[in-house]
Design a protein around this motif. Sequence first.
Motif, PDB file in Angstrom:
ATOM      1  N   MET A  19      11.927 -49.452 -34.790  1.00 48.43           N
ATOM      2  CA  MET A  19      11.372 -48.994 -33.617  1.00 48.43           C
ATOM      3  C   MET A  19      11.971 -48.002 -32.509  1.00 48.43           C
ATOM      4  O   MET A  19      13.041 -48.819 -32.506  1.00 48.43           O
ATOM      5  N   HIS A  36       6.828 -44.713 -28.798  1.00 45.36           N
ATOM      6  CA  HIS A  36       7.527 -45.786 -29.911  1.00 45.36           C
ATOM      7  C   HIS A  36       6.962 -44.639 -30.877  1.00 45.36           C
ATOM      8  O   HIS A  36       6.463 -44.082 -31.484  1.00 45.36           O
ATOM      9  N   SER A  65       5.070 -44.625 -22.169  1.00 47.84           N
ATOM     10  CA  SER A  65       6.458 -45.000 -23.799  1.00 47.84           C
ATOM     11  C   SER A  65       5.932 -44.956 -24.637  1.00 47.84           C
ATOM     12  O   SER A  65       4.404 -44.236 -24.767  1.00 47.84           O
ATOM     13  N   VAL A 121       0.860 -49.020 -34.107  1.00 49.23           N
ATOM     14  CA  VAL A 121       0.441 -49.999 -33.238  1.00 49.23           C
ATOM     15  C   VAL A 121       0.368 -50.895 -32.347  1.00 49.23           C
ATOM     16  O   VAL A 121       0.836 -51.605 -31.304  1.00 49.23           O
ATOM     17  N   ARG A 142      -3.724 -45.168 -25.413  1.00 49.27           N
ATOM     18  CA  ARG A 142      -3.383 -44.476 -26.643  1.00 49.27           C
ATOM     19  C   ARG A 142      -3.272 -42.972 -27.555  1.00 49.27           C
ATOM     20  O   ARG A 142      -4.071 -42.597 -27.161  1.00 49.27           O
ATOM     21  N   PRO A 202       8.590 -55.666 -31.673  1.00 56.88           N
ATOM     22  CA  PRO A 202       8.726 -55.143 -32.988  1.00 56.88           C
ATOM     23  C   PRO A 202       9.642 -56.322 -34.077  1.00 56.88           C
ATOM     24  O   PRO A 202       9.589 -56.447 -34.524  1.00 56.88           O
ATOM     25  N   LYS A 204      12.136 -47.444 -28.895  1.00 58.91           N
ATOM     26  CA  LYS A 204      11.249 -46.542 -27.541  1.00 58.91           C
ATOM     27  C   LYS A 204      12.006 -46.119 -26.338  1.00 58.91           C
ATOM     28  O   LYS A 204      12.645 -46.804 -26.541  1.00 58.91           O
ATOM     29  N   CYS A 259       4.172 -51.570 -31.888  1.00 62.26           N
ATOM     30  CA  CYS A 259       4.657 -51.234 -30.374  1.00 62.26           C
ATOM     31  C   CYS A 259       5.410 -52.915 -29.708  1.00 62.26           C
ATOM     32  O   CYS A 259       5.477 -53.191 -28.866  1.00 62.26           O
ATOM     33  N   GLU A 299       4.733 -41.223 -34.064  1.00 56.67           N
ATOM     34  CA  GLU A 299       4.716 -41.651 -32.268  1.00 56.67           C
ATOM     35  C   GLU A 299       3.908 -42.280 -32.225  1.00 56.67           C
ATOM     36  O   GLU A 299       2.501 -41.657 -32.322  1.00 56.67           O
TER      37      GLU A 299
END
Length: 309
Positions: A120, A140, A138, A46, A101, A52, A122, A49, A153
Motif C-alpha cells: 500500500m 492510498h 490522503s 478501504v 471516501r 496495512p 500512501k 488502508c 486507489e
Amino acid sequence: MSVSTPVSWLKRDVLLFALSIGCKVDELQFLYELHPEFQVFPTYPVILCVYPQFKQPRMFLQYSCLQEVIPYSTTLPHPPIPTLTPPPPALDPSKVVDGLRHLTVHHPLPTSTVGRNFRMRKSIVGVYDKGSGTVVHSLHQLVDEDVGRCYSEVHAHSFYVGQGGWGGLRGPKVEDVVMPSREADIVAYERSNTESSLLYRLNGDYNPLHATPEPGTAMGFPGVIMHGLVAWNMCAHAVIRSFGESRGCCLVEFEARFAAPVLPGDHLCIQMWVEDDPQRAERIEVRFLCKVGERVVLKAGRALLKRRI
C-alpha cells in the motif's frame, strides 16, 4: 513523498469482510470460499488502508492464519505532513472521524495474496484547517509490486475533531453530488445490530470509539458509534446488489461523504437513482443517499458500474 508498506490477506479475511458489511446468503460468491465464482467484495481495499502492515499473516497453519489484535495507539509509518506555514498541530488520532471516501477499482483483487507482493502506497495530498477541526486528505494506492499493477486507489478525507483553528488554508471546496428531484428508483434497507461495529472492527480497525462508550462521550457523541465505513460499505453492497446483479467485478468507482454518525442498531434507508448517460452506454451511474429515520448519515453518494454486455 509517500510511504509503502506490505499488505496481505487470506480468504478468511475477505469472507469476514463480506459478512461484516451485510452480504446475504444468496450471495455465496462473497461468503463461501468453495463457490465456483468466489470473489473479493470490491470495496475491500478501504480496510487495507488501516494498519496495512499488520494484515501480514503471523503464522500459517494447515487450515487457518493467526492474526492478533493490534492496539489502536500503535505507531505506524505515516507519510510526512507537507511543510506548511503556519504548521498544523500534532494531530490526535484518537479524535478522528471519516469525512469522505472515494474508491476507484482498476482490477478485481485475488482472493489471497499468498505468494504475491502487494504493498500500500500512501501519500498526503493536503492538510486543511476547517476551524472546528483539521482535514487530512490522503491517497492510498494498492499495488502488486512484482508486476507493477495498481489495483485500486482510495482518496480519504479524515476529520480531526476539535483540532482546527491553527491558521491554515481551508482547502478546496468539495462539490456535492446532486441528487435527482424525482422519487428514488430503488430504496434498499440495511440493518445493523448492537454488535455490528464489534464485528466490523475484526477486519483491522480497532479504534476504541467503536467498541466502548468512553471515547465517543468525550467527543460529544452519545457513546459507541459505528465505523463510518460500515454504512459506506453497506451502501456499496446495496448498489451492487440492486444494479449490478451482485457482481463484484462491475464496480468502477464508489464515493460518499459522511454527514452524521450511525449508532449500532440503526437501520439504514438507502435511496438510489440511476443517471443514464447516452455518451457512456457501457456504464451505469447510480447516485444515492443514506438515512437513519429522517437524518442523513451519508450524502453525495455516487457509484459507477460496468453494464453487463
